[in-house]
Write a protein that holds these residues in place. Structure first.
Motif, PDB file in Angstrom:
ATOM      1  N   CYS A 273      21.919 -11.902  44.489  1.00 49.56           N
ATOM      2  CA  CYS A 273      20.653 -12.190  45.165  1.00 49.56           C
ATOM      3  C   CYS A 273      19.791 -10.952  45.372  1.00 49.56           C
ATOM      4  O   CYS A 273      18.585 -11.069  45.578  1.00 49.56           O
ATOM      5  N   ARG A 274      20.391  -9.769  45.277  1.00 50.31           N
ATOM      6  CA  ARG A 274      19.655  -8.531  45.531  1.00 50.31           C
ATOM      7  C   ARG A 274      18.926  -7.988  44.307  1.00 50.31           C
ATOM      8  O   ARG A 274      18.114  -7.056  44.430  1.00 50.31           O
ATOM      9  N   ARG A 275      19.202  -8.528  43.146  1.00 56.88           N
ATOM     10  CA  ARG A 275      18.532  -8.018  41.942  1.00 56.88           C
ATOM     11  C   ARG A 275      18.372  -9.117  40.910  1.00 56.88           C
ATOM     12  O   ARG A 275      19.134 -10.079  40.866  1.00 56.88           O
ATOM     13  N   ILE A 276      17.351  -8.946  40.052  1.00 56.09           N
ATOM     14  CA  ILE A 276      17.111  -9.936  39.025  1.00 56.09           C
ATOM     15  C   ILE A 276      18.180  -9.788  37.935  1.00 56.09           C
ATOM     16  O   ILE A 276      18.829  -8.760  37.820  1.00 56.09           O
ATOM     17  N   ASN A 277      18.334 -10.831  37.163  1.00 55.19           N
ATOM     18  CA  ASN A 277      19.317 -10.803  36.084  1.00 55.19           C
ATOM     19  C   ASN A 277      18.857  -9.872  34.961  1.00 55.19           C
ATOM     20  O   ASN A 277      17.662  -9.721  34.702  1.00 55.19           O
ATOM     21  N   THR A 278      19.810  -9.261  34.305  1.00 53.28           N
ATOM     22  CA  THR A 278      19.515  -8.445  33.113  1.00 53.28           C
ATOM     23  C   THR A 278      20.274  -9.038  31.954  1.00 53.28           C
ATOM     24  O   THR A 278      21.469  -9.346  32.064  1.00 53.28           O
ATOM     25  N   TYR A 279      19.601  -9.199  30.857  1.00 52.98           N
ATOM     26  CA  TYR A 279      20.225  -9.848  29.689  1.00 52.98           C
ATOM     27  C   TYR A 279      20.302  -8.881  28.536  1.00 52.98           C
ATOM     28  O   TYR A 279      19.521  -7.964  28.412  1.00 52.98           O
TER      29      TYR A 279
END
Length: 333
Positions: free
Chosen positions: A327-333
């Motif tokens: 919840c503290r950071r956006i996803n990285t793909y």
């Protein structure tokens, strides 16, 4: 006759409010309570269990978790943008004037998210967790229950300026607060009912000091604050220093969700200026304060309807947004 007119005003206000429906249409789809029934049937029990443990450890946490939902929804909608930390080009809303040294409970959300990810990976949004947590926190300390419409996605950005400008502040005027509510599609009934969340929780000295020392009134006494109560507050809230000293928002029953908040306002013992103006600056809001002070069932009913309505502010649904793994950071793909 006066009592009849009071009820008439409340009914007239409600007549113009949209009806409560637990399935809410958004631009990209519906929010509905059964959204995770098949994809994550354990969700509601997981959230309830973690919240119950957190509140058992610290009763104040109920108010903190409820407040997270408010402060999230008033900025870009209910999209968990508040939970994002600084980094990766994101300037966190946690550093805004309304949130800095004030919002808390993020570790509880982290604990819930970790448990949910273990049970149902990549399925449940942080925004939906915030909405469920707000409901469970309220119920645990004696407040109303309601079905939470679900199906939100998480934002991939935050808005520090939105947090600074859109969240009602303790020292705002009544008209400013009402304007901020109306911007979100909320009305006067929602304002007065949702302000009742201040029946639990704390406020810092810095949030109401000006009422004690007439800092905004050219040295004139604040006659909207009962003077014996003001004198008690000055003992722990000096003219300078002690900014972070905490005070109960509802000094009568600060750990229980009830209607004593409104009774305090009628006695001119609303702690924040934003509390007391509900009585002194608008006739319709004054009538609602009186109604809620007399009838806790009415307050609970209106609060539940208004918080469902608030939870429907600009949610991201469908292909918009993402399901954050943390919840503290956006996803990285």
């Amino acid at each position: 006759m006066a009592q009849f007119m009071s009820y008439f005003i409340v009914l007239a206000l409600l007549a113009f409010a949209p009806p409560l429906c637990f399935s809410h249409k958004t631009k990209s789809g519906y929010l509905y309570p059964q959204f995770y029934d098949h994809s994550c049937p354990q969700l509601q029990q997981i959230v309830k269990s973690v919240v119950a443990k957190a509140v058992a450890r610290e009763r104040r946490m109920a108010a903190s978790l409820l407040r997270l939902h408010f402060h999230d929804c008033f900025v870009k909608g209910c999209d968990a943008s508040l939970l994002l930390d600084n980094g990766g080009g994101i300037v966190s809303e946690k550093g805004s004037n309304t949130n800095r040294n004030s919002v808390r409970g993020f570790e509880v959300i982290d604990e819930i998210k970790a448990a949910v990810e273990q049970a149902c990976p990549h399925t449940v949004s942080c925004a939906d967790i915030l909405a469920l947590t707000a409901r469970d926190s309220t119920v645990i300390v004696g407040g109303p229950n309601w079905e939470v419409p679900l199906g939100r996605k998480d934002a991939r950005g935050a808005s520090l300026s939105g947090s600074n400008n859109d969240i009602p502040a303790p020292n705002n005027t009544f008209n400013t607060i009402l304007t901020k509510f109306k911007r979100q599609g909320l009305d006067l009934v929602d304002l007065v009912a949702l302000s009742g969340a201040h029946t639990i929780g704390n406020a810092r000295c810095v949030s109401f000091r000006q009422r004690l020392y007439n800092q905004n009134r050219n040295g004139k006494p604040d006659f909207t604050l009962e003077q014996a109560y003001a004198s008690q507050l000055r003992n722990q809230c000096p003219r300078s220093g002690g900014d972070q000293n905490l005070f109960f928002l509802d000094y009568v029953s600060p750990l229980n969700f009830d209607n004593s908040y409104y009774k305090n306002i009628l006695s001119y013992k609303g702690l924040l200026n934003s509390d007391q103006v509900l009585l002194t600056k608008n006739h319709a809001s004054m009538q609602l304060v009186k109604q809620y002070a007399e009838n806790m069932e009415l307050f609970f009913d209106h609060f539940a309807k208004s918080i469902v309505k608030m939870g429907n502010i600009s949610p991201l649904t469908g292909k918009r947004g993402e399901i954050r793994q943390n919840c503290r950071r956006i996803n990285t793909y």
